[in-house]
Design a protein around this motif. Structure first.
Motif, mmCIF file in Angstrom:
data_model
loop_
_atom_site.group_PDB
_atom_site.id
_atom_site.type_symbol
_atom_site.label_atom_id
_atom_site.label_comp_id
_atom_site.label_asym_id
_atom_site.label_seq_id
_atom_site.Cartn_x
_atom_site.Cartn_y
_atom_site.Cartn_z
ATOM 1 N N LEU A 172 64.351 29.056 32.033
ATOM 2 C CA LEU A 172 64.786 29.834 33.194
ATOM 3 C C LEU A 172 64.169 31.232 33.168
ATOM 4 O O LEU A 172 63.572 31.668 34.149
ATOM 5 C CB LEU A 172 66.316 29.927 33.209
ATOM 6 C CG LEU A 172 66.916 30.703 34.364
ATOM 7 C CD1 LEU A 172 66.772 29.913 35.654
ATOM 8 C CD2 LEU A 172 68.376 31.007 34.102
ATOM 9 N N CYS A 224 61.781 31.688 41.514
ATOM 10 C CA CYS A 224 62.881 30.823 41.927
ATOM 11 C C CYS A 224 62.768 29.461 41.255
ATOM 12 O O CYS A 224 61.692 29.050 40.814
ATOM 13 C CB CYS A 224 62.939 30.680 43.445
ATOM 14 S SG CYS A 224 61.415 30.162 44.247
ATOM 15 N N LEU A 254 68.378 24.060 39.851
ATOM 16 C CA LEU A 254 69.167 23.779 38.655
ATOM 17 C C LEU A 254 69.667 22.340 38.717
ATOM 18 O O LEU A 254 70.322 21.956 39.692
ATOM 19 C CB LEU A 254 70.347 24.744 38.582
ATOM 20 C CG LEU A 254 69.982 26.225 38.724
ATOM 21 C CD1 LEU A 254 71.236 27.069 38.888
ATOM 22 C CD2 LEU A 254 69.152 26.679 37.544
ATOM 23 N N ILE A 275 65.822 22.926 34.242
ATOM 24 C CA ILE A 275 65.386 23.924 35.227
ATOM 25 C C ILE A 275 64.158 23.342 35.916
ATOM 26 O O ILE A 275 63.198 22.933 35.260
ATOM 27 C CB ILE A 275 65.026 25.265 34.542
ATOM 28 C CG1 ILE A 275 66.177 25.763 33.668
ATOM 29 C CG2 ILE A 275 64.587 26.287 35.579
ATOM 30 C CD1 ILE A 275 67.485 25.999 34.378
ATOM 31 N N ALA A 286 68.251 29.242 41.260
ATOM 32 C CA ALA A 286 68.140 30.464 40.469
ATOM 33 C C ALA A 286 67.013 31.292 41.053
ATOM 34 O O ALA A 286 66.059 30.756 41.635
ATOM 35 C CB ALA A 286 67.840 30.130 39.008
ATOM 36 N N SER A 303 65.136 35.598 40.676
ATOM 37 C CA SER A 303 65.131 36.880 39.974
ATOM 38 C C SER A 303 65.262 38.029 40.969
ATOM 39 O O SER A 303 64.940 37.886 42.143
ATOM 40 C CB SER A 303 63.835 37.035 39.164
ATOM 41 O OG SER A 303 62.705 36.976 40.017
ATOM 42 N N LEU A 328 72.171 31.252 39.944
ATOM 43 C CA LEU A 328 71.889 32.066 38.760
ATOM 44 C C LEU A 328 70.897 33.137 39.172
ATOM 45 O O LEU A 328 69.938 32.860 39.901
ATOM 46 C CB LEU A 328 71.275 31.233 37.638
ATOM 47 C CG LEU A 328 72.171 30.257 36.907
ATOM 48 C CD1 LEU A 328 71.393 29.531 35.819
ATOM 49 C CD2 LEU A 328 73.361 30.945 36.302
ATOM 50 N N VAL A 372 71.104 37.570 32.655
ATOM 51 C CA VAL A 372 71.373 36.410 33.513
ATOM 52 C C VAL A 372 72.857 36.378 33.840
ATOM 53 O O VAL A 372 73.697 36.490 32.961
ATOM 54 C CB VAL A 372 70.990 35.095 32.808
ATOM 55 C CG1 VAL A 372 71.290 33.895 33.694
ATOM 56 C CG2 VAL A 372 69.540 35.104 32.396
ATOM 57 N N ALA A 393 75.751 34.198 36.502
ATOM 58 C CA ALA A 393 75.950 33.008 37.337
ATOM 59 C C ALA A 393 77.026 33.291 38.365
ATOM 60 O O ALA A 393 78.035 33.938 38.068
ATOM 61 C CB ALA A 393 76.358 31.834 36.461
#
Length: 168
Positions: A17, A30, A33, A54, A114, A116, A139, A147, A149
């Motif tokens: 991840l 991106c 999950l 992931i 997920a 960033s 996430l 990290v 969630a």
């Protein structure tokens, strides 16, 4: 899907991840999950998400996405002035379909996404909340690699709920 009280990251999921999402800095990374919802052994009425894999994705944010999201009645209603891959992400629907198909073959499901925040905290932004269409896990990795969630409710009136993370 029921809201989990926690998430178990199986094997190298946390490493994959981080490497996946941070590899594209200064843009947002991106991923999808994959895993399963299971009953908690310590709290039988509660559920835990086990993240098994992931699924790295390309950030396809661009003018086509912006045009699709803009309302003809209210131009720029969903978007702010600065809308680039540096602060937005979109996952190609074809990648989502491939991940769903692959997950079903392995008795898993796509349990969330997920991404960033290369210059921010790992907290869902107003754009994250506005563009989230269904309940699920989100996430987020912040600018310093932390990290967190969140359980997203599928609309802006349902506030994100932070979910505990365990690495096994």
């Amino acid at each position: 899907m029921k809201r989990p009280i926690g998430i178990e990251l199986i094997g190298e999921c946390l490493t994959v991840l981080r490497e996946t999402l941070l590899a594209v800095n200064p843009n947002e990374g991106c991923a999808l999950l994959l895993g399963n919802l299971k009953k908690s052994t310590s709290l039988p009425a509660e559920y835990i998400l086990q993240l098994q894999m992931i699924w790295p994705c390309c950030n396809v944010w661009g003018s086509e996405i912006i045009n699709f999201l803009e309302s003809p009645e209210e131009p720029n209603s969903v978007l702010q002035k600065d809308n680039s891959k540096k602060n937005r992400f979109a996952i190609d629907p074809r990648e989502q379909l491939q991940a769903q198909h692959w997950a079903r073959e392995h008795n898993w499901e796509v349990v969330g996404s997920a991404h960033s925040h290369p210059t921010g905290d790992p907290i869902p932004s107003s754009i994250d909340r506005n563009l989230n269409f269904s309940p699920g896990l989100m996430l987020i990795i912040g600018q310093f690699g932390e990290v967190r969630a969140w359980w997203m409710g599928g609309d802006e009136t349902f506030p994100p709920i932070e979910v505990a993370i365990w690495k096994t």
